[in-house]
Design a protein around this motif. Structure first.
Motif, mmCIF file in Angstrom:
data_model
loop_
_atom_site.group_PDB
_atom_site.id
_atom_site.type_symbol
_atom_site.label_atom_id
_atom_site.label_comp_id
_atom_site.label_asym_id
_atom_site.label_seq_id
_atom_site.Cartn_x
_atom_site.Cartn_y
_atom_site.Cartn_z
ATOM 1 N N PHE A 49 46.236 38.317 43.392
ATOM 2 C CA PHE A 49 44.772 38.235 43.304
ATOM 3 C C PHE A 49 44.320 37.714 41.943
ATOM 4 O O PHE A 49 43.412 36.897 41.842
ATOM 5 N N TYR A 50 44.975 38.193 40.865
ATOM 6 C CA TYR A 50 44.597 37.766 39.516
ATOM 7 C C TYR A 50 44.822 36.276 39.331
ATOM 8 O O TYR A 50 43.949 35.552 38.851
ATOM 9 N N LEU A 51 46.001 35.818 39.722
ATOM 10 C CA LEU A 51 46.324 34.396 39.535
ATOM 11 C C LEU A 51 45.479 33.496 40.434
ATOM 12 O O LEU A 51 45.049 32.422 40.005
ATOM 13 N N SER A 52 45.222 33.922 41.677
ATOM 14 C CA SER A 52 44.392 33.083 42.549
ATOM 15 C C SER A 52 42.956 33.042 42.019
ATOM 16 O O SER A 52 42.315 31.988 42.049
ATOM 17 N N LYS B 139 41.182 29.725 40.700
ATOM 18 C CA LYS B 139 39.888 29.338 41.259
ATOM 19 C C LYS B 139 38.882 29.080 40.142
ATOM 20 O O LYS B 139 38.182 28.053 40.141
ATOM 21 N N LYS B 140 38.821 29.987 39.159
ATOM 22 C CA LYS B 140 37.892 29.822 38.032
ATOM 23 C C LYS B 140 38.252 28.586 37.211
ATOM 24 O O LYS B 140 37.373 27.851 36.770
ATOM 25 N N GLN B 141 39.537 28.361 37.014
ATOM 26 C CA GLN B 141 39.988 27.205 36.243
ATOM 27 C C GLN B 141 39.643 25.899 36.960
ATOM 28 O O GLN B 141 39.205 24.934 36.343
ATOM 29 N N THR B 142 39.813 25.885 38.287
ATOM 30 C CA THR B 142 39.477 24.697 39.074
ATOM 31 C C THR B 142 37.982 24.406 39.005
ATOM 32 O O THR B 142 37.569 23.259 38.818
#
Length: 200
Positions: free
Chosen positions: A28-31, A35-38
């Motif tokens: 969940f953290y990495l996704s 998502k935020k980075q994208t």
């Protein structure tokens, strides 16, 4: 079951629960991080593209103002729209300006396809293409296609330019194009010290 076996099962189960919990948390953290980075990357790309687009529009405006304020072009246009000259003199001035626009101006900017000079009614009085002289490019084309902003341009101040969105006009050019317009002013000044607007 022996105590040792029970402890191994409990510790093994606890380890599996901890590892599974870590995997779920990291997933969940990495996704969420991805998502935020994208989103941040797309926002940066959009801002860069927007900046480049507005810089492009400004360069078009500067070019059209520069061409419209050139002394030679101003003088010839003043002559063309002057009602007191003979038709022979007007035709000679139109031919002179057509040759100048085609052979001296357009070659310095290959992105420019057509240069038209419109009178206050929106009729082409001079052009880099002689076949366009007399064509009604004014309000009719502005209302039908939104191809240019003639009605704003003809009442604008010195140093203002307008760029219309991309249009496709097969009768003028085979590829999509943008229209940039500016009002042409005389090199003479009025009593306030402002350039006198020409009806072009």
């Amino acid at each position: 079951m022996k105590f040792k076996a029970k402890m191994l099962i409990i510790i093994g189960g606890l380890a599996i629960v901890i590892v599974a919990g870590l995997i779920i948390y990291l997933n969940f953290y990495l996704s969420d991080f991805q998502k935020k980075q994208t989103i941040a990357n797309f926002r940066n790309l959009a801002e860069l593209s927007e900046g480049a687009y507005f810089a492009f529009l400004e360069s078009i405006k500067i070019r059209v103002i520069d061409w419209g304020s050139e002394g030679y072009i101003r003088r010839i246009i003043e002559k063309i729209i002057n009602q007191s000259i003979s038709e022979k003199e007007r035709k000679s001035a139109i031919k002179e300006l057509t040759v100048y626009l085609k052979e001296e101006k357009i070659k310095y900017d290959p992105a420019v396809v057509i240069v038209d000079i419109l009178n206050k009614e929106g009729i082409v009085v001079a052009s880099s293409r002689a076949d366009r002289i007399g064509v009604d490019e004014g309000k009719k084309e502005e209302e039908e296609l939104g191809a240019h902003r003639f009605s704003e341009t003809i009442v604008s101040d010195f140093g203002e330019a307008f760029v219309a969105s991309v249009v496709s006009e097969e009768d003028e050019y085979s590829e999509p194009m943008m229209h940039a317009t500016t009002r042409i002013f005389s090199s003479s000044l009025d009593e306030k010290g402002d350039f006198i607007p020409l009806d072009a």
